[in-house]
Design a protein around this motif. Structure first.
Motif, PDB file in Angstrom:
ATOM      1  N   TYR A   1      11.249  13.806  -9.611  1.00 57.82           N
ATOM      2  CA  TYR A   1      10.336  12.819  -9.060  1.00 57.82           C
ATOM      3  C   TYR A   1      10.708  12.502  -7.630  1.00 57.82           C
ATOM      4  N   SER A   2       9.713  12.128  -6.866  1.00 60.20           N
ATOM      5  CA  SER A   2       9.954  11.755  -5.478  1.00 60.20           C
ATOM      6  C   SER A   2      10.546  10.365  -5.370  1.00 60.20           C
TER       7      SER A   2
ATOM      8  N   LEU B   1       0.832  -1.201   0.000  1.00 55.38           N
ATOM      9  CA  LEU B   1       0.000   0.000   0.000  1.00 55.38           C
ATOM     10  C   LEU B   1       0.868   1.252   0.000  1.00 55.38           C
ATOM     11  N   LEU B   2       1.931   1.262   0.796  1.00 51.19           N
ATOM     12  CA  LEU B   2       2.819   2.424   0.814  1.00 51.19           C
ATOM     13  C   LEU B   2       3.476   2.615  -0.546  1.00 51.19           C
ATOM     14  N   GLY B   3       3.887   1.543  -1.179  1.00 51.98           N
ATOM     15  CA  GLY B   3       4.451   1.636  -2.520  1.00 51.98           C
ATOM     16  C   GLY B   3       3.462   2.233  -3.507  1.00 51.98           C
TER      17      GLY B   3
ATOM     18  N   LEU C   1       1.818  12.746  -1.015  1.00 55.15           N
ATOM     19  CA  LEU C   1       0.783  12.442  -2.000  1.00 55.15           C
ATOM     20  C   LEU C   1      -0.330  13.484  -1.945  1.00 55.15           C
ATOM     21  N   LEU C   2      -0.810  13.806  -0.762  1.00 55.26           N
ATOM     22  CA  LEU C   2      -1.878  14.798  -0.660  1.00 55.26           C
ATOM     23  C   LEU C   2      -1.429  16.155  -1.190  1.00 55.26           C
TER      24      LEU C   2
ATOM     25  N   GLU D   1       4.340   8.441   6.994  1.00 54.04           N
ATOM     26  CA  GLU D   1       3.595   9.686   7.185  1.00 54.04           C
ATOM     27  C   GLU D   1       4.044  10.745   6.182  1.00 54.04           C
ATOM     28  N   ARG D   2       5.343  10.871   5.997  1.00 57.30           N
ATOM     29  CA  ARG D   2       5.880  11.831   5.025  1.00 57.30           C
ATOM     30  C   ARG D   2       5.392  11.498   3.618  1.00 57.30           C
ATOM     31  N   ASP D   3       5.430  10.223   3.257  1.00 55.60           N
ATOM     32  CA  ASP D   3       4.997   9.812   1.924  1.00 55.60           C
ATOM     33  C   ASP D   3       3.500  10.059   1.730  1.00 55.60           C
TER      34      ASP D   3
END
Length: 174
Positions: A87-88, A61-63, A114-115, A108-110
């Motif tokens: 790119y991130s 999910l994080l990926g 995204l938001l 949390e940072r990732d």
């Protein structure tokens, strides 16, 4: 707070009329798909989000959150706006870095990144008509309308992956 374990919050509010202009509908459906993806993460810790559910694949999910962050930047800023982007998570030396390097300590940072990228995407095309056309290196002429449809499809496909991953983590479906 020290000792607090971050968990993914509920998705930002979304919704709107299903009797609206084409632009409003496309934006609304994209926001809905975005919210579905982060909704699959609600209540999970960084460790759970980074869990790889389908070996030998590195998908998590994080990926997925990290991947669509770069997808948003790629389409709305680089392809449509022709802006140079950094790119991130996408690098020439690590094609699947979004997945391979998903770090639970950075969840949390990732998530926040995204938001923030959603806001940047909205701002990048806010004043452009749906008929705005550009030359895509891979597909030839494209309209902004087609980009919205592509992103809706991209999220929908990954939301199917997210369904399976979430079910493997805690049995939650739907």
């Amino acid at each position: 707070m020290v000792g607090m374990i971050w968990t993914a919050p509920p998705p930002p509010p979304f919704g709107g009329s299903l009797v609206a202009s084409e632009r409003t509908l496309l934006e609304g459906f994209l926001d809905w798909q975005r919210a579905v993806l982060v909704g699959k993460c609600t209540g999970l810790t960084g460790e759970q989000l980074a869990a790889r559910g389908v070996p030998p694949s590195t998908i998590s999910l994080l990926g997925l959150l990290r991947h669509v962050t770069d997808v948003e930047r790629e389409w709305f800023q680089h392809r449509v706006q022709k802006l140079p982007v950094v790119y991130s998570y996408k690098r020439p030396d690590a094609r699947d870095a979004a997945f391979d390097e998903a770090d639970p300590d950075r969840a949390e940072r990732d998530y926040d990144r995204l938001l923030a990228e959603w806001q940047a995407s909205r701002a990048a095309v806010a004043d452009m008509p749906l008929d705005f056309a550009f030359e895509d290196d891979l597909r030839g002429p494209m309209s902004l309308r087609a980009v919205y449809l592509h992103l809706i499809q991209e999220y929908a496909r990954h939301n199917g992956h997210a369904d399976i991953l979430r079910e493997q983590i805690d049995g939650r479906t739907g």
